[in-house]
Design a protein around this motif. Structure first.
Motif, short mmCIF file in Angstrom:
data_model
loop_
_atom_site.label_atom_id
_atom_site.label_comp_id
_atom_site.label_asym_id
_atom_site.label_seq_id
_atom_site.Cartn_x
_atom_site.Cartn_y
_atom_site.Cartn_z
N SER A 117 -6.38 22.18 14.23
CA SER A 117 -6.37 23.34 15.13
C SER A 117 -7.60 24.20 14.91
O SER A 117 -8.27 24.61 15.87
N GLU A 118 -7.94 24.45 13.66
CA GLU A 118 -9.11 25.28 13.36
C GLU A 118 -10.39 24.60 13.84
O GLU A 118 -11.24 25.24 14.49
N SER A 120 -10.81 22.43 16.13
CA SER A 120 -10.90 22.34 17.59
C SER A 120 -11.27 23.68 18.21
O SER A 120 -11.75 23.74 19.33
N LYS A 121 -11.05 24.77 17.49
CA LYS A 121 -11.39 26.10 18.04
C LYS A 121 -12.88 26.41 17.96
O LYS A 121 -13.34 27.36 18.58
N ALA A 124 -14.48 30.03 17.70
CA ALA A 124 -13.36 30.97 17.84
C ALA A 124 -12.34 30.79 16.73
O ALA A 124 -11.23 31.33 16.80
N LYS A 125 -12.69 30.03 15.69
CA LYS A 125 -11.68 29.75 14.64
C LYS A 125 -11.21 31.04 13.95
O LYS A 125 -11.93 32.03 13.88
N ILE A 126 -9.98 30.98 13.44
CA ILE A 126 -9.35 32.15 12.80
C ILE A 126 -9.97 32.40 11.42
O ILE A 126 -9.96 33.51 10.92
N PHE A 174 -5.29 16.77 19.40
CA PHE A 174 -6.56 17.44 19.12
C PHE A 174 -7.71 16.45 19.21
O PHE A 174 -7.62 15.35 18.68
#
Ligand code: GDP
Ligand code: IMO
Ligand code: MG
Length: 423
Positions: A117-118, A120-121, A124-126, A174
């Motif tokens: 998830s990270e 793929s962002k 914009a990753k958290i 993903f």
């Protein structure tokens, strides 16, 4: 007896571990209520440094009981390592560490999903710690999760296999490459489960409510900080749990009318690790000095923490949503030597000056107005009484008390247990 809470008022790493350790002498039970191994709580005493991730920070005291509450997510692999660290220091834990049956388990595939998830962002990753926190809480609220109590079922492995299979198919969604060796991950996980089973699983809500009836004293230990709260933090750059006072009620099964003192802990400046807006962030020599003197590196990931001035707009917001009754100011020693200190007292937002935390705090939406203070130049780290603190520091504290309406009861002047001044 009521349950007292201790929680972070900024973006985490305020020094919760240190203060819980200091306060444990006054409590029978220390209970963690949310978060998981994304947390890193540092305790320093007797010349040793300990970092705890999931285990409550009361574990080093002889008699206090330590409860991992239902709101916590546990990675058995990391938990096993934490227990082994305690063993290295001859800390007996089996008789004083209790685990809620309702706490959720972090599976190896939760960590893989977090990584996918990270990645793929992209930009914009958290900035997640990649411990599988988000995916595990997603499974909890999605009603698919595995809990500690499931380990008491004969078919727990079937449940584990079904959830793992689901996660592996989700990984295909993903469009990124995540390398893993499932057999190795599972072997490690099963060893972690075996270790976890050496501890007592309990219905922690019942345990804690009974303890209150027996007039035992309980301190609830938070993880992360209020600005990382899933509802009230700088969404989406937050963690996946309620880090605020309400999280202690749901994370332990303690009713709101049973909450006593709410200890709010903050650094004399501000830090943040990971992505997301940070209005008072410094990109100059002052910020570098805070990072260097404050040794601002993440206790879990080792990443450098971003540093900036104290933000009273954000602090007042955190005081309100938590109902803070006592403040604790950490790391005042790190600010020694600055000629001038700045504190954010209002923002400019959509053409107006405001004193509350608005919906958007990205740089394109807010600029900051500061109040300046004279610095102090004294070594605080050897000071032991409030009277010995420099006048300019006391003025700084006075201002914070006036603005927040809450007394600062502890001033921490160094990382060691002993470097703690009560007011
Ligand atoms: P937590 O996550 O809130 O428990 O905080 P961390 O342990 O992640 O980060 C706090 C860091 O500051 C740790 O390295 C502590 O040892 C250190 N620390 C705590 N209080 C003080 C203080 O008053 N002065 C200094 N210089 N360091 C402190
Ligand atoms: P303690 O308890 C500081 C941050 C991460 C990231 C965001 C989401 O030591 O104060 P996650 O792993 O939860 O998906 O990460 O939250 N973060 C923390 N920052 N202290 C913590 O815990 C943190 N736990 C998570 O850096 O920005
Ligand atoms: Mg930390």
């Amino acid at each position: 007896m009521a349950v007292d809470l201790l929680l972070g008022l900024q973006w985490g790493d305020e020094g919760k571990g240190k203060i819980v350790d200091v306060l444990t002498q006054n409590y029978d039970i220390i209970a963690r209520f949310q978060g998981g191994p994304n947390a890193g709580h540092t305790l320093i005493f007797d010349g040793f440094k300990h970092v705890l991730h999931t285990i409550p920070s009361g574990i080093f005291h002889k008699t206090a009981m330590n409860v991992v509450g239902n709101g916590v997510v546990i990675d058995p692999v990391i938990f096993k390592k934490e227990l082994e660290n305690l063993e290295k220091h001859d800390i007996e834990y089996v008789s004083k560490l209790l685990i809620s049956r309702k706490a959720h388990l972090i599976l190896p595939t939760h960590r893989l999903l977090d990584a996918a998830s990270e990645t793929s962002k992209g930009k914009a990753k958290i900035g997640s710690t990649l411990k599988g926190i988000g995916p595990t809480y997603m499974d909890k609220t999605g009603r698919n999760g595995m809990r500690v109590g499931d380990l008491e079922l004969e078919n727990w492995k079937e449940k584990y296999d079904a959830l793992t299979a689901k996660h592996l198919s989700m990984l295909n969604y993903f469009d990124v490459q995540v390398d893993y060796n499932l057999a190795e991950l599972e072997a490690e996980f099963c060893k972690g489960i075996d270790k976890l089973r050496t501890l007592q699983f309990i219905d922690s809500e019942e345990y804690l409510n009974n303890a209150m009836k027996e007039k035992k004293t309980i301190l609830a230990e938070g993880a992360q900080g209020s600005l990382l709260d899933i509802d009230f933090g700088t969404y989406p750059f937050v963690t996946s749990s309620n880090t605020t006072a309400a999280g202690a009620c749901t994370g332990l099964g303690v009713a709101p009318n049973k909450i006593g003192e709410v200890y709010g802990i903050f650094k004399a400046y501000t830090t943040r690790v990971g992505s997301g807006p940070f209005p008072t962030e410094l990109f100059d020599e002052d910020g570098a000095t805070m990072g260097r003197v404050g040794n601002e590196f993440g206790a879990t990931t080792g990443r450098p923490r971003r540093c900036g001035w104290l933000d009273l707009v954000a602090l007042k917001y955190a005081v309100d949503i938590n109902g803070v009754t006592q403040l604790m100011m950490m790391k005042g020693d790190v600010l020694s030597g600055f000629e001038t200190l700045k504190v954010a007292t209002s923002y400019n937002y959509k053409g107006k000056e405001i004193t509350h935390l608005p919906y958007n705090i990205e740089p394109e939406n807010v600029t900051v107005n500061y109040t300046e203070f004279k610095g102090w130049n004294a070594d605080l780290t050897k000071m032991t009484s409030a009277e010995s603190l420099p006048k300019n520091l006391l003025d700084y504290i006075d201002f914070i008390e006036k603005e927040t309406g809450v007394p600062v009861k502890i001033v921490s002047v160094g990382p060691d247990r002993k470097q703690t001044i009560m007011r």
